[in-house]
Design a protein around this motif. Structure first.
Motif, PDB file in Angstrom:
ATOM      1  N   THR A  77     -33.184  17.183 -42.152  1.00 32.13           N
ATOM      2  CA  THR A  77     -32.372  17.023 -43.305  1.00 32.13           C
ATOM      3  C   THR A  77     -31.982  17.869 -43.966  1.00 32.13           C
ATOM      4  N   GLY A  78     -32.723  18.809 -44.210  1.00 32.39           N
ATOM      5  CA  GLY A  78     -32.613  20.230 -45.113  1.00 32.39           C
ATOM      6  C   GLY A  78     -33.204  19.867 -46.371  1.00 32.39           C
ATOM      7  N   MET A  79     -34.090  18.855 -46.464  1.00 34.91           N
ATOM      8  CA  MET A  79     -34.737  18.561 -47.729  1.00 34.91           C
ATOM      9  C   MET A  79     -35.926  19.472 -48.060  1.00 34.91           C
ATOM     10  N   ALA A  80     -36.029  20.328 -49.044  1.00 35.92           N
ATOM     11  CA  ALA A  80     -36.950  21.197 -49.230  1.00 35.92           C
ATOM     12  C   ALA A  80     -37.997  20.705 -50.468  1.00 35.92           C
ATOM     13  N   PRO A  81     -39.013  21.122 -50.761  1.00 32.11           N
ATOM     14  CA  PRO A  81     -39.819  21.099 -51.729  1.00 32.11           C
ATOM     15  C   PRO A  81     -39.124  21.097 -53.063  1.00 32.11           C
ATOM     16  N   VAL A  82     -39.208  20.254 -53.955  1.00 42.07           N
ATOM     17  CA  VAL A  82     -38.903  20.219 -55.396  1.00 42.07           C
ATOM     18  C   VAL A  82     -39.733  20.626 -56.333  1.00 42.07           C
ATOM     19  N   ALA A  83     -39.572  21.931 -56.990  1.00 45.28           N
ATOM     20  CA  ALA A  83     -40.575  22.285 -58.049  1.00 45.28           C
ATOM     21  C   ALA A  83     -40.132  21.648 -59.275  1.00 45.28           C
ATOM     22  N   PRO A  84     -40.862  20.848 -59.830  1.00 39.08           N
ATOM     23  CA  PRO A  84     -40.721  20.277 -61.158  1.00 39.08           C
ATOM     24  C   PRO A  84     -40.602  21.149 -62.149  1.00 39.08           C
ATOM     25  N   GLU A  85     -41.044  22.469 -62.247  1.00 39.50           N
ATOM     26  CA  GLU A  85     -40.916  23.334 -63.403  1.00 39.50           C
ATOM     27  C   GLU A  85     -39.396  23.898 -63.275  1.00 39.50           C
ATOM     28  N   ALA A  86     -38.788  23.946 -62.060  1.00 44.17           N
ATOM     29  CA  ALA A  86     -37.500  24.372 -61.843  1.00 44.17           C
ATOM     30  C   ALA A  86     -36.559  23.345 -62.402  1.00 44.17           C
ATOM     31  N   VAL A  87     -36.825  22.218 -62.049  1.00 48.69           N
ATOM     32  CA  VAL A  87     -36.132  21.017 -62.632  1.00 48.69           C
ATOM     33  C   VAL A  87     -35.903  20.980 -64.274  1.00 48.69           C
ATOM     34  N   VAL A 131     -40.556   9.734 -50.520  1.00 44.71           N
ATOM     35  CA  VAL A 131     -40.548  11.010 -50.340  1.00 44.71           C
ATOM     36  C   VAL A 131     -41.546  11.611 -51.332  1.00 44.71           C
ATOM     37  N   ASN A 132     -42.368  12.669 -50.999  1.00 48.78           N
ATOM     38  CA  ASN A 132     -43.149  13.367 -51.871  1.00 48.78           C
ATOM     39  C   ASN A 132     -42.436  14.551 -52.244  1.00 48.78           C
ATOM     40  N   LEU A 133     -41.936  14.600 -53.437  1.00 47.12           N
ATOM     41  CA  LEU A 133     -40.795  15.697 -53.950  1.00 47.12           C
ATOM     42  C   LEU A 133     -41.690  17.057 -54.001  1.00 47.12           C
ATOM     43  N   ASP A 134     -43.003  17.174 -54.597  1.00 54.02           N
ATOM     44  CA  ASP A 134     -43.669  18.451 -54.552  1.00 54.02           C
ATOM     45  C   ASP A 134     -43.812  18.889 -53.301  1.00 54.02           C
ATOM     46  N   GLU A 135     -44.298  18.033 -52.188  1.00 55.25           N
ATOM     47  CA  GLU A 135     -44.650  18.890 -50.988  1.00 55.25           C
ATOM     48  C   GLU A 135     -43.359  18.921 -49.846  1.00 55.25           C
ATOM     49  N   GLY A 136     -42.357  18.005 -50.383  1.00 58.46           N
ATOM     50  CA  GLY A 136     -41.299  17.945 -49.621  1.00 58.46           C
ATOM     51  C   GLY A 136     -41.385  16.994 -48.226  1.00 58.46           C
ATOM     52  N   SER A 137     -42.412  16.400 -48.206  1.00 58.56           N
ATOM     53  CA  SER A 137     -42.748  15.446 -47.031  1.00 58.56           C
ATOM     54  C   SER A 137     -42.394  14.085 -47.231  1.00 58.56           C
ATOM     55  N   ALA A 138     -42.480  13.124 -46.339  1.00 60.87           N
ATOM     56  CA  ALA A 138     -41.910  11.772 -46.403  1.00 60.87           C
ATOM     57  C   ALA A 138     -42.846  11.014 -45.525  1.00 60.87           C
ATOM     58  N   THR A 139     -42.784   9.626 -46.061  1.00 61.59           N
ATOM     59  CA  THR A 139     -43.481   8.408 -45.463  1.00 61.59           C
ATOM     60  C   THR A 139     -42.578   7.430 -45.204  1.00 61.59           C
ATOM     61  N   VAL A 140     -42.525   6.958 -43.683  1.00 60.69           N
ATOM     62  CA  VAL A 140     -41.502   5.953 -43.465  1.00 60.69           C
ATOM     63  C   VAL A 140     -42.136   4.639 -42.849  1.00 60.69           C
ATOM     64  N   SER A 141     -42.166   3.686 -43.634  1.00 61.27           N
ATOM     65  CA  SER A 141     -42.792   2.430 -43.472  1.00 61.27           C
ATOM     66  C   SER A 141     -41.785   1.237 -42.890  1.00 61.27           C
TER      67      SER A 141
END
Length: 358
Positions: A77-87, A131-141
């Motif tokens: 997807t191109g989804m990268a981890p998101v740094a809360p400090e940057a936001v 989606v875990n924004l900090d790690e850039g990972s995801a869980t599909v249930s």
């Protein structure tokens, strides 16, 4: 000749002391502690197990879970981890561009709270992407939404029946002058809550003597039901969690009223067990030193964890509850009509430490 002198009056014998009642009190405390534990055993099991299930909602459910690591998610997807400090820094820049003069506090620890949840319904299933924004990972249930169909479909299910005399609109009209007559200040007459419409429940028989469990919503007029002998469709997980959150005393006496009563008794008795446990522990002298250490540790952990959780719950602009459901969130400010504000270049955002350094 001897003269007999009368004997001096003897002092009254001291009254016998009343027996010490402390052992008797402790005996009753121990008996109450024990027998109430036996009496409330089912409720303690239900509340304990269902409390754990809130943190593990997939236990016992028809759910297929697939972990998507950060590398795979970014490759797809191109989804990268998101740094809360940057936001946070970018957000403050935008606020300053709108005329503010803000900067990040040096002790601030920007972090995301809550979950990033996306839903994608499928054929007989519901796909939940977390989606875990900090790690850039995801869980599909993938959770099954297919319930076992009853042997018979209710022919009246989904019908809308209007009973004007008993509708919520009729109740609103009748109660319109209530607050004014009671001198209760209000901006409007009472209006029905979206969650406050009662549901009529009853059983009825059709021409074939088939028994139906019927529900009728006085707010929407929707009729629904199922065969009285139909199999239950809720899982053990769902049933236990529904029992856990069931609250308030119903207007009519019945098993749900008794459930609310025993829920109250269970809550009071948990407090009693904690206090009576302290009394019983203090009677065992060899365990006092170790018990004081354990109790001190428990109080310290409780203050830290409970206090920290309460602070986190009230971090944002939390609104006081106004009625059934959660409190309303503040509405966004409307843009001034006809006003176009030129966009100012974003100001640099600094922390307190950086400002002090410069």
């Amino acid at each position: 000749m001897s003269i007999d002198t009368p004997d001096a009056p003897s002092s009254p014998a001291p009254a016998p002391r009343s027996p010490i009642r402390y052992p008797l009190v402790m005996k009753w405390v121990r008996r109450t502690h024990m027998y109430l534990g036996l009496l409330l055993f089912p409720w303690m099991i239900v509340f304990g197990v269902s409390g754990v299930l809130f943190n593990h909602p997939d236990v016992g459910e028809d759910v297929a879970v697939r972990e998507v690591p950060a590398e795979q998610l970014q490759a797809i997807t191109g989804m990268a981890p998101v740094a809360p400090e940057a936001v946070a820094k970018q957000l403050v820049e935008q606020l300053n561009a709108n005329g503010g003069t803000y900067r990040l506090e040096s002790s601030s620890d920007p972090h995301f709270s809550g979950f990033t949840v996306l839903l994608a319904p499928g054929e007989g299933v519901n796909n939940i992407v977390i989606v875990n924004l900090d790690e850039g990972s995801a869980t599909v249930s993938t959770r099954s939404t297919v319930s076992p169909k009853p042997k018979l479909e209710a022919p009246f299910a989904g019908d809308t029946v209007t009973l004007p005399e008993y509708s919520m609109a009729a109740i609103e009209a009748k109660l319109a002058p209530l607050l004014t007559k009671l001198d209760v200040p209000a901006k409007s007459a009472p209006k029905s809550s979206p969650r406050g419409a009662p549901e009529l429940r009853f059983k009825m028989l059709d021409a074939n003597q088939q028994a139906w469990n019927v529900t009728y919503n006085l707010g929407s007029g929707l009729v629904d039901g199922r065969p009285a002998d139909a199999a239950r469709v809720l899982s053990v997980n769902e049933l236990l969690t529904k029992l856990h959150v069931l609250h308030h005393y119903p207007s009519n006496f019945g098993v749900m009223w008794l459930w609310a009563l025993f829920a109250d008794v269970s809550g009071v008795m948990i407090v009693f067990w904690a206090l009576s446990g302290l009394f019983m522990w203090w009677q065992m002298r060899p365990t006092r030193v170790l018990g004081i250490g354990a109790l001190s540790l428990a109080i310290g952990l409780g203050l830290a964890v409970i206090g920290g959780t309460l602070v986190d719950l009230q971090f944002g602009n939390v609104q006081k509850r106004t009625g059934p459901g959660d409190g309303a969130q503040p509405k966004p400010k409307p843009a001034p009509a006809g006003e176009t504000k030129p966009a100012a270049p974003p100001a640099a955002v600094t922390t307190d430490a950086e400002a002090d350094h410069h």
